[in-house]
Design a protein around this motif. Structure first.
Motif, short mmCIF file in Angstrom:
data_model
loop_
_atom_site.label_atom_id
_atom_site.label_comp_id
_atom_site.label_asym_id
_atom_site.label_seq_id
_atom_site.Cartn_x
_atom_site.Cartn_y
_atom_site.Cartn_z
N TYR A 1 0.83 -1.20 0.00
CA TYR A 1 0.00 0.00 0.00
C TYR A 1 0.87 1.25 0.00
O TYR A 1 1.95 1.29 0.60
CB TYR A 1 -0.87 0.05 1.26
N SER A 2 0.33 2.29 -0.61
CA SER A 2 0.88 3.62 -0.41
C SER A 2 0.59 4.01 1.04
O SER A 2 -0.47 3.70 1.59
CB SER A 2 0.21 4.60 -1.36
N ASP A 3 1.54 4.70 1.66
CA ASP A 3 1.35 5.13 3.05
C ASP A 3 0.09 5.97 3.22
O ASP A 3 -0.50 6.00 4.31
CB ASP A 3 2.57 5.95 3.51
N SER A 4 -0.33 6.64 2.18
CA SER A 4 -1.48 7.55 2.26
C SER A 4 -2.79 6.80 2.48
O SER A 4 -3.77 7.39 2.93
CB SER A 4 -1.58 8.38 0.98
N PHE A 5 -2.80 5.50 2.15
CA PHE A 5 -4.06 4.76 2.16
C PHE A 5 -4.07 3.56 3.11
O PHE A 5 -5.15 3.05 3.42
CB PHE A 5 -4.38 4.28 0.75
N GLU A 6 -2.90 3.12 3.53
CA GLU A 6 -2.85 1.93 4.37
C GLU A 6 -3.63 2.15 5.67
O GLU A 6 -3.50 3.19 6.32
CB GLU A 6 -1.41 1.54 4.69
N GLY A 7 -4.46 1.15 5.98
CA GLY A 7 -5.29 1.25 7.18
C GLY A 7 -6.71 1.71 6.90
O GLY A 7 -7.61 1.46 7.70
N ARG A 8 -6.90 2.36 5.78
CA ARG A 8 -8.22 2.86 5.44
C ARG A 8 -8.78 2.19 4.17
O ARG A 8 -9.97 2.01 4.03
CB ARG A 8 -8.16 4.38 5.25
N PHE A 9 -7.89 1.85 3.27
CA PHE A 9 -8.25 1.13 2.05
C PHE A 9 -7.68 -0.29 2.14
O PHE A 9 -6.57 -0.48 2.67
CB PHE A 9 -7.68 1.80 0.81
N THR A 10 -8.40 -1.26 1.60
CA THR A 10 -7.94 -2.64 1.61
C THR A 10 -8.08 -3.25 0.23
O THR A 10 -9.18 -3.22 -0.34
CB THR A 10 -8.72 -3.49 2.62
N ILE A 11 -6.99 -3.80 -0.27
CA ILE A 11 -7.03 -4.49 -1.56
C ILE A 11 -7.11 -5.99 -1.29
O ILE A 11 -6.51 -6.51 -0.33
CB ILE A 11 -5.78 -4.15 -2.41
N SER A 12 -7.87 -6.69 -2.12
CA SER A 12 -8.00 -8.13 -1.98
C SER A 12 -8.25 -8.74 -3.36
O SER A 12 -8.47 -8.03 -4.33
CB SER A 12 -9.12 -8.50 -1.01
N ARG A 13 -8.22 -10.07 -3.41
CA ARG A 13 -8.46 -10.74 -4.69
C ARG A 13 -9.29 -11.99 -4.44
O ARG A 13 -9.33 -12.52 -3.34
CB ARG A 13 -7.12 -11.11 -5.33
N ASP A 14 -9.95 -12.47 -5.50
CA ASP A 14 -10.71 -13.69 -5.35
C ASP A 14 -9.77 -14.89 -5.53
O ASP A 14 -8.60 -14.74 -5.86
CB ASP A 14 -11.88 -13.73 -6.33
N LYS A 15 -10.30 -16.09 -5.30
CA LYS A 15 -9.46 -17.29 -5.33
C LYS A 15 -8.87 -17.55 -6.70
O LYS A 15 -7.77 -18.09 -6.83
CB LYS A 15 -10.27 -18.50 -4.87
N SER A 16 -9.59 -17.17 -7.73
CA SER A 16 -9.08 -17.41 -9.08
C SER A 16 -7.99 -16.44 -9.47
O SER A 16 -7.25 -16.68 -10.43
CB SER A 16 -10.23 -17.30 -10.09
N GLY A 17 -7.90 -15.34 -8.75
CA GLY A 17 -6.90 -14.33 -9.08
C GLY A 17 -7.26 -13.46 -10.25
O GLY A 17 -6.46 -12.66 -10.71
#
Length: 115
Positions: A59-75
């Motif tokens: 994460y960019s420091d500006s967003f870590e803790g407030r924004f969350t990136i994730s992916r599904d099992k298939s990618g």
């Protein structure tokens, strides 16, 4: 070649949350890091986060803790959960696939934060 289609943008009130999705298709997707950027018209795109096929996210420091990136099992689909949005975060949000010098962008999805 990689194709990316974003969705989930819209209007949200200040302090609200929104989840964006990015569907990826193409060859050898597992070799690409998939990420999110945002851009206000006339300004440089700002990196938010990316996630690798291993599931490792940065994460960019500006967003870590407030924004969350994730992916599904298939990618093939990634998400961006955005919390505590503020009016100045009204932007177009873009999905990007990156591997070495090869970069692919989606068309973007508009997020408007307003009361």
């Amino acid at each position: 070649q990689v194709q990316l289609v974003e969705s989930g943008g819209g209007l949200v009130q200040p302090g609200g949350s929104l989840r964006l999705s990015c569907k990826a298709s193409g060859n050898r997707l597992s070799l690409y890091a998939l990420g999110w950027y945002r851009q206000v018209s006339g300004k440089q795109r700002e990196w938010i986060a990316h996630i690798r096929n291993s599931g490792h996210a940065e994460y960019s420091d500006s967003f870590e803790g407030r924004f969350t990136i994730s992916r599904d099992k298939s990618g093939t689909t990634i998400y961006l959960q955005m919390n505590s949005l503020q009016s100045e975060e009204t932007d177009i949000y873009y999905c990007k696939a990156q591997r070495c010098e090869n970069n692919y962008w989606g068309q973007g999805t508009q997020v408007a934060v307003s009361s």
